[in-house]
Motif scaffolding. Sequence first.
Motif, PDB file in Angstrom:
ATOM      1  N   VAL A 105      57.759 142.636 132.676  1.00  0.00           N
ATOM      2  CA  VAL A 105      59.211 142.633 132.821  1.00  0.00           C
ATOM      3  C   VAL A 105      59.594 142.309 134.256  1.00  0.00           C
ATOM      4  O   VAL A 105      60.532 141.538 134.503  1.00  0.00           O
ATOM      5  N   LEU A 106      58.864 142.852 135.226  1.00  0.00           N
ATOM      6  CA  LEU A 106      59.151 142.571 136.627  1.00  0.00           C
ATOM      7  C   LEU A 106      58.920 141.098 136.942  1.00  0.00           C
ATOM      8  O   LEU A 106      59.713 140.491 137.671  1.00  0.00           O
ATOM      9  N   ILE A 107      57.884 140.495 136.399  1.00  0.00           N
ATOM     10  CA  ILE A 107      57.636 139.071 136.627  1.00  0.00           C
ATOM     11  C   ILE A 107      58.762 138.235 136.036  1.00  0.00           C
ATOM     12  O   ILE A 107      59.211 137.257 136.639  1.00  0.00           O
ATOM     13  N   VAL A 108      59.260 138.609 134.865  1.00  0.00           N
ATOM     14  CA  VAL A 108      60.386 137.888 134.258  1.00  0.00           C
ATOM     15  C   VAL A 108      61.640 138.037 135.124  1.00  0.00           C
ATOM     16  O   VAL A 108      62.383 137.064 135.334  1.00  0.00           O
ATOM     17  N   ILE A 109      61.884 139.236 135.647  1.00  0.00           N
ATOM     18  CA  ILE A 109      63.042 139.465 136.517  1.00  0.00           C
ATOM     19  C   ILE A 109      62.912 138.634 137.798  1.00  0.00           C
ATOM     20  O   ILE A 109      63.887 138.012 138.249  1.00  0.00           O
ATOM     21  N   LEU A 110      61.719 138.602 138.376  1.00  0.00           N
ATOM     22  CA  LEU A 110      61.508 137.810 139.587  1.00  0.00           C
ATOM     23  C   LEU A 110      61.722 136.329 139.311  1.00  0.00           C
ATOM     24  O   LEU A 110      62.324 135.611 140.125  1.00  0.00           O
ATOM     25  N   TYR A 111      61.257 135.845 138.169  1.00  0.00           N
ATOM     26  CA  TYR A 111      61.454 134.446 137.808  1.00  0.00           C
ATOM     27  C   TYR A 111      62.942 134.150 137.616  1.00  0.00           C
ATOM     28  O   TYR A 111      63.433 133.095 138.048  1.00  0.00           O
ATOM     29  N   ALA A 112      63.667 135.073 136.985  1.00  0.00           N
ATOM     30  CA  ALA A 112      65.103 134.881 136.782  1.00  0.00           C
ATOM     31  C   ALA A 112      65.830 134.843 138.130  1.00  0.00           C
ATOM     32  O   ALA A 112      66.706 133.996 138.343  1.00  0.00           O
ATOM     33  N   LEU A 113      65.484 135.744 139.041  1.00  0.00           N
ATOM     34  CA  LEU A 113      66.107 135.738 140.367  1.00  0.00           C
ATOM     35  C   LEU A 113      65.807 134.451 141.127  1.00  0.00           C
ATOM     36  O   LEU A 113      66.686 133.873 141.770  1.00  0.00           O
ATOM     37  N   GLN A 114      64.575 133.998 141.021  1.00  0.00           N
ATOM     38  CA  GLN A 114      64.198 132.755 141.684  1.00  0.00           C
ATOM     39  C   GLN A 114      64.994 131.584 141.115  1.00  0.00           C
ATOM     40  O   GLN A 114      65.504 130.741 141.867  1.00  0.00           O
ATOM     41  N   LYS A 120      58.335 135.494 146.092  1.00  0.00           N
ATOM     42  CA  LYS A 120      56.974 134.985 145.918  1.00  0.00           C
ATOM     43  C   LYS A 120      55.934 136.017 146.358  1.00  0.00           C
ATOM     44  O   LYS A 120      54.907 136.188 145.694  1.00  0.00           O
ATOM     45  N   ILE A 121      56.183 136.736 147.450  1.00  0.00           N
ATOM     46  CA  ILE A 121      55.255 137.775 147.910  1.00  0.00           C
ATOM     47  C   ILE A 121      55.160 138.897 146.890  1.00  0.00           C
ATOM     48  O   ILE A 121      54.060 139.357 146.555  1.00  0.00           O
ATOM     49  N   VAL A 122      56.298 139.350 146.375  1.00  0.00           N
ATOM     50  CA  VAL A 122      56.288 140.415 145.370  1.00  0.00           C
ATOM     51  C   VAL A 122      55.553 139.944 144.121  1.00  0.00           C
ATOM     52  O   VAL A 122      54.795 140.707 143.513  1.00  0.00           O
ATOM     53  N   TRP A 123      55.742 138.690 143.733  1.00  0.00           N
ATOM     54  CA  TRP A 123      55.046 138.148 142.565  1.00  0.00           C
ATOM     55  C   TRP A 123      53.535 138.227 142.756  1.00  0.00           C
ATOM     56  O   TRP A 123      52.811 138.630 141.845  1.00  0.00           O
ATOM     57  N   TRP A 124      53.040 137.854 143.929  1.00  0.00           N
ATOM     58  CA  TRP A 124      51.602 137.901 144.192  1.00  0.00           C
ATOM     59  C   TRP A 124      51.083 139.328 144.230  1.00  0.00           C
ATOM     60  O   TRP A 124      49.962 139.604 143.782  1.00  0.00           O
ATOM     61  N   ILE A 125      51.893 140.253 144.748  1.00  0.00           N
ATOM     62  CA  ILE A 125      51.480 141.660 144.775  1.00  0.00           C
ATOM     63  C   ILE A 125      51.367 142.202 143.359  1.00  0.00           C
ATOM     64  O   ILE A 125      50.415 142.912 143.023  1.00  0.00           O
ATOM     65  N   VAL A 126      52.329 141.862 142.505  1.00  0.00           N
ATOM     66  CA  VAL A 126      52.281 142.296 141.100  1.00  0.00           C
ATOM     67  C   VAL A 126      51.061 141.698 140.411  1.00  0.00           C
ATOM     68  O   VAL A 126      50.349 142.384 139.671  1.00  0.00           O
ATOM     69  N   LEU A 127      50.797 140.431 140.646  1.00  0.00           N
ATOM     70  CA  LEU A 127      49.629 139.784 140.040  1.00  0.00           C
ATOM     71  C   LEU A 127      48.332 140.445 140.507  1.00  0.00           C
ATOM     72  O   LEU A 127      47.431 140.695 139.697  1.00  0.00           O
ATOM     73  N   ALA A 128      48.235 140.763 141.791  1.00  0.00           N
ATOM     74  CA  ALA A 128      47.031 141.441 142.301  1.00  0.00           C
ATOM     75  C   ALA A 128      46.887 142.822 141.668  1.00  0.00           C
ATOM     76  O   ALA A 128      45.770 143.231 141.323  1.00  0.00           O
ATOM     77  N   HIS A 129      47.996 143.523 141.467  1.00  0.00           N
ATOM     78  CA  HIS A 129      47.956 144.852 140.844  1.00  0.00           C
ATOM     79  C   HIS A 129      47.486 144.755 139.398  1.00  0.00           C
ATOM     80  O   HIS A 129      46.679 145.572 138.942  1.00  0.00           O
ATOM     81  N   VAL A 130      47.979 143.780 138.672  1.00  0.00           N
ATOM     82  CA  VAL A 130      47.591 143.610 137.265  1.00  0.00           C
ATOM     83  C   VAL A 130      46.106 143.272 137.155  1.00  0.00           C
ATOM     84  O   VAL A 130      45.376 143.872 136.358  1.00  0.00           O
ATOM     85  N   VAL A 131      45.652 142.331 137.968  1.00  0.00           N
ATOM     86  CA  VAL A 131      44.237 141.935 137.918  1.00  0.00           C
ATOM     87  C   VAL A 131      43.346 143.099 138.322  1.00  0.00           C
ATOM     88  O   VAL A 131      42.320 143.367 137.678  1.00  0.00           O
TER      89      VAL A 131
END
Length: 95
Positions: free
Chosen positions: A75-84, A13-24
Motif C-alpha cells: 500500500v505504501l508503494i502504491v501511495i508513493l507511486y501516486a504521489l510521484q 525515491k529514497i523512501v521507495w528504496w528503503i521500503v524495498l530493502a525492508h521487504v527483501v
Amino acid sequence: MGSLILVLLFIIKIVWWIVLAHVVMSWLIGFNVLNRNQPIVWNIWTGLNRVLEPIYGPIRRVLPNMGGLDLSPLVLIVILYALQTILVRNAPMFY
C-alpha cells in the motif's frame, strides 16, 4: 518551485528504496537466509523498522486483518507511486 518538486521526487525515491530493502530483508529473514542474531543484520533490521513503523502503523490500522500477511508495504508503494505521478503531472503548473 521546480526545485522543490525535484527534492520531493528524490525523497519519494529514497523512501521507495528503503521500503524495498525492508521487504527483501524480511523475506531473507523469513526464509532463514539472514539471522537476526548477527549484529549487523540486527542493526539494519531495527533501523529499517524504526524508520518505517511510523509510516506502516496508520496504514495497518486502516487495512483489515489478513492473518500473517502484511500488505502495508504494498500500500505504501502504491501511495508513493501516486504521489510521484501527481507531482510529475502537475509540475508544469509551477514553472
